[in-house]
Scaffold this motif. Structure first.
Motif, PDB file in Angstrom:
ATOM      1  N   LEU A 125       0.817  -1.215   0.000  1.00 44.03           N
ATOM      2  CA  LEU A 125       0.000   0.000   0.000  1.00 44.03           C
ATOM      3  C   LEU A 125       0.851   1.265   0.000  1.00 44.03           C
ATOM      4  N   THR A 126       1.990   1.206   0.695  1.00 44.53           N
ATOM      5  CA  THR A 126       2.822   2.402   0.852  1.00 44.53           C
ATOM      6  C   THR A 126       3.996   2.458  -0.123  1.00 44.53           C
ATOM      7  N   GLY A 127       4.294   1.344  -0.757  1.00 46.26           N
ATOM      8  CA  GLY A 127       5.451   1.301  -1.644  1.00 46.26           C
ATOM      9  C   GLY A 127       6.766   1.170  -0.901  1.00 46.26           C
ATOM     10  N   CYS A 128       6.713   0.916   0.406  1.00 46.24           N
ATOM     11  CA  CYS A 128       7.930   0.730   1.211  1.00 46.24           C
ATOM     12  C   CYS A 128       8.352  -0.732   1.140  1.00 46.24           C
ATOM     13  N   THR A 129       9.535  -0.987   0.651  1.00 54.97           N
ATOM     14  CA  THR A 129       9.988  -2.364   0.453  1.00 54.97           C
ATOM     15  C   THR A 129      11.110  -2.765   1.395  1.00 54.97           C
ATOM     16  N   GLN A 130      11.561  -1.845   2.257  1.00 56.48           N
ATOM     17  CA  GLN A 130      12.646  -2.166   3.179  1.00 56.48           C
ATOM     18  C   GLN A 130      12.117  -2.120   4.612  1.00 56.48           C
ATOM     19  N   ILE A 131      12.265  -3.228   5.310  1.00 58.98           N
ATOM     20  CA  ILE A 131      11.709  -3.391   6.639  1.00 58.98           C
ATOM     21  C   ILE A 131      12.839  -3.528   7.657  1.00 58.98           C
ATOM     22  N   VAL A 132      12.683  -2.900   8.829  1.00 57.03           N
ATOM     23  CA  VAL A 132      13.637  -3.041   9.927  1.00 57.03           C
ATOM     24  C   VAL A 132      12.921  -3.743  11.070  1.00 57.03           C
ATOM     25  N   ASP A 133      13.440  -4.902  11.468  1.00 56.43           N
ATOM     26  CA  ASP A 133      12.882  -5.676  12.576  1.00 56.43           C
ATOM     27  C   ASP A 133      13.764  -5.429  13.797  1.00 56.43           C
ATOM     28  N   VAL A 134      13.331  -4.515  14.672  1.00 58.71           N
ATOM     29  CA  VAL A 134      14.112  -4.159  15.859  1.00 58.71           C
ATOM     30  C   VAL A 134      13.772  -5.127  16.984  1.00 58.71           C
ATOM     31  N   GLY A 135      14.800  -5.722  17.576  1.00 60.31           N
ATOM     32  CA  GLY A 135      14.580  -6.743  18.597  1.00 60.31           C
ATOM     33  C   GLY A 135      14.118  -8.036  17.946  1.00 60.31           C
ATOM     34  N   SER A 136      14.848  -8.476  16.929  1.00 61.36           N
ATOM     35  CA  SER A 136      14.410  -9.585  16.080  1.00 61.36           C
ATOM     36  C   SER A 136      14.573 -10.956  16.723  1.00 61.36           C
ATOM     37  N   GLY A 137      15.252 -11.028  17.868  1.00 62.47           N
ATOM     38  CA  GLY A 137      15.379 -12.306  18.554  1.00 62.47           C
ATOM     39  C   GLY A 137      16.067 -13.358  17.687  1.00 62.47           C
ATOM     40  N   GLN A 138      15.423 -14.511  17.556  1.00 66.84           N
ATOM     41  CA  GLN A 138      15.981 -15.604  16.753  1.00 66.84           C
ATOM     42  C   GLN A 138      15.688 -15.439  15.262  1.00 66.84           C
ATOM     43  N   GLY A 139      15.016 -14.368  14.896  1.00 62.61           N
ATOM     44  CA  GLY A 139      14.848 -14.051  13.475  1.00 62.61           C
ATOM     45  C   GLY A 139      13.724 -14.770  12.769  1.00 62.61           C
ATOM     46  N   HIS A 140      12.794 -15.380  13.499  1.00 67.58           N
ATOM     47  CA  HIS A 140      11.732 -16.125  12.841  1.00 67.58           C
ATOM     48  C   HIS A 140      10.875 -15.227  11.945  1.00 67.58           C
ATOM     49  N   LEU A 141      10.478 -14.063  12.466  1.00 64.70           N
ATOM     50  CA  LEU A 141       9.650 -13.151  11.671  1.00 64.70           C
ATOM     51  C   LEU A 141      10.442 -12.576  10.507  1.00 64.70           C
ATOM     52  N   SER A 142      11.679 -12.156  10.768  1.00 58.75           N
ATOM     53  CA  SER A 142      12.520 -11.598   9.699  1.00 58.75           C
ATOM     54  C   SER A 142      12.729 -12.611   8.585  1.00 58.75           C
ATOM     55  N   ARG A 143      12.937 -13.853   8.975  1.00 57.50           N
ATOM     56  CA  ARG A 143      13.184 -14.919   8.008  1.00 57.50           C
ATOM     57  C   ARG A 143      11.962 -15.127   7.117  1.00 57.50           C
ATOM     58  N   PHE A 144      10.791 -15.108   7.716  1.00 57.91           N
ATOM     59  CA  PHE A 144       9.564 -15.305   6.947  1.00 57.91           C
ATOM     60  C   PHE A 144       9.303 -14.115   6.020  1.00 57.91           C
ATOM     61  N   MET A 145       9.509 -12.891   6.519  1.00 57.00           N
ATOM     62  CA  MET A 145       9.265 -11.724   5.676  1.00 57.00           C
ATOM     63  C   MET A 145      10.246 -11.658   4.512  1.00 57.00           C
ATOM     64  N   SER A 146      11.490 -12.050   4.766  1.00 56.54           N
ATOM     65  CA  SER A 146      12.516 -11.964   3.726  1.00 56.54           C
ATOM     66  C   SER A 146      12.400 -13.094   2.711  1.00 56.54           C
ATOM     67  N   LEU A 147      12.495 -14.322   3.215  1.00 51.78           N
ATOM     68  CA  LEU A 147      12.501 -15.474   2.304  1.00 51.78           C
ATOM     69  C   LEU A 147      11.105 -15.932   1.930  1.00 51.78           C
ATOM     70  N   GLY A 148      10.118 -15.650   2.771  1.00 47.31           N
ATOM     71  CA  GLY A 148       8.773 -16.104   2.487  1.00 47.31           C
ATOM     72  C   GLY A 148       7.928 -15.095   1.747  1.00 47.31           C
ATOM     73  N   LEU A 149       8.135 -13.801   2.027  1.00 44.91           N
ATOM     74  CA  LEU A 149       7.284 -12.769   1.443  1.00 44.91           C
ATOM     75  C   LEU A 149       8.046 -11.820   0.527  1.00 44.91           C
ATOM     76  N   GLY A 150       9.344 -11.998   0.396  1.00 39.45           N
ATOM     77  CA  GLY A 150      10.103 -11.235  -0.589  1.00 39.45           C
ATOM     78  C   GLY A 150      10.399  -9.796  -0.214  1.00 39.45           C
ATOM     79  N   LEU A 151      10.391  -9.470   1.071  1.00 39.33           N
ATOM     80  CA  LEU A 151      10.692  -8.116   1.497  1.00 39.33           C
ATOM     81  C   LEU A 151      12.178  -7.988   1.830  1.00 39.33           C
ATOM     82  N   MET A 152      12.709  -6.782   1.681  1.00 35.82           N
ATOM     83  CA  MET A 152      14.085  -6.510   2.081  1.00 35.82           C
ATOM     84  C   MET A 152      14.084  -6.209   3.577  1.00 35.82           C
TER      85      MET A 152
END
Length: 274
Positions: A151-178
């Motif tokens: 909706l916003t055209g923002c393609t770069q995401i910052v996951d602050v406090g990402s822990g073990q990276g489960h959410l970051s991993r899904f957004m990057s490899l699963g949903l194609g976000l930077m």
């Protein structure tokens, strides 16, 4: 322990519930925001009113559960050894009245009907080492971020406090976000990097069995996976594309809101950043 269920509440009833919850949380924030270790390091016990200390002192955990949570054991009768302060009794009653129910709703969510421990809307690589509740949260939050990105055209995401990276991993490899992940605990960073390598190894094996995966990923992103130019940046696609098939695709049973895949590039977490 009984509790409140938001199901069936009107908009006004939900608003009043939110207001009441906010008031109680603000009033007792010093207790609610404390870590267990602070009970010893910051003498939290000494911050309680003296009347509360007198009522609670000497009670063992089962007795506390019985008196504070109203959870007596089988055949056990709730007995107070002294008269509790009205403020403590009021907090107990308020917490019981405002707590959300721990009982399941009307039915099990569709994604857990086949297996209560595994979400059918996440493929095995994203479910590994993740509890069912977290699987659900990862999928829902990741899909929300994906929609906001589109909706916003923002393609770069910052996951602050990402822990073990489960959410970051899904957004990057699963949903194609930077995605750039930031975590201050070096142990969690190392764990996340280990899980990254596990997922990439599984992906490489799948690509060898099904070469169409990488080709589909390149078609989806237009130019294929890009190379990270900054430490901590994932080398995923430069933006969201169309869904591709293969390891990251949950399959038809996942439904239209399942986690689609857009990238097969690796994801990296910052080493000690945060």
């Amino acid at each position: 322990m009984p509790g409140v269920s938001a199901r069936g509440l009107s908009h006004e009833e939900r608003r009043r519930l939110a207001v009441n919850l906010t008031r109680v949380l603000a009033l007792y924030r010093s207790i609610l925001d404390a870590y267990i270790i602070e009970f010893f390091t910051d003498n939290l016990w000494g911050t309680l009113p003296c009347s509360w200390q007198e009522a609670l002192d000497g009670l063992n955990p089962p007795q506390l559960a019985t008196l504070l949570l109203g959870m007596p054991g089988e055949g056990e009768v709730v007995r107070y050894r002294s008269v509790w302060p009205l403020a403590l009794l009021a907090l107990k009653s308020t917490a019981s009245a405002l707590a959300f129910t721990r009982k399941p709703g009307f039915r099990t969510p569709s994604e857990f009907q086949e297996n209560p421990s595994q979400s059918s809307r996440l493929t095995a690589p994203f479910r590994k080492h993740v509890r069912p509740k977290k699987q659900h949260e990862i999928r829902r939050l990741g899909e929300l971020v994906k929609k906001l990105s589109e909706l916003t055209g923002c393609t770069q995401i910052v996951d602050v406090g990402s822990g073990q990276g489960h959410l970051s991993r899904f957004m990057s490899l699963g949903l194609g976000l930077m995605v750039k992940s930031i975590e201050g605990d070096q142990r969690l960073v190392e764990r996340a990097q280990h899980l990254d390598r596990e997922l990439l190894q599984a992906l490489e094996k799948e690509e060898k069995r099904n070469p169409q995966i990488r080709a589909a990923g390149a078609t989806a992103s237009g130019t294929g996976p890009t190379v990270a130019t900054e430490p901590g940046c994932p080398s995923g696609p430069s933006g969201p594309g169309e869904p591709c098939s293969g390891l990251l695709q949950p399959g038809p049973s996942a439904g239209p809101t399942g986690g689609d895949a857009h990238s097969t590039g690796p994801t990296a977490l910052p080493s000690g950043t945060g």
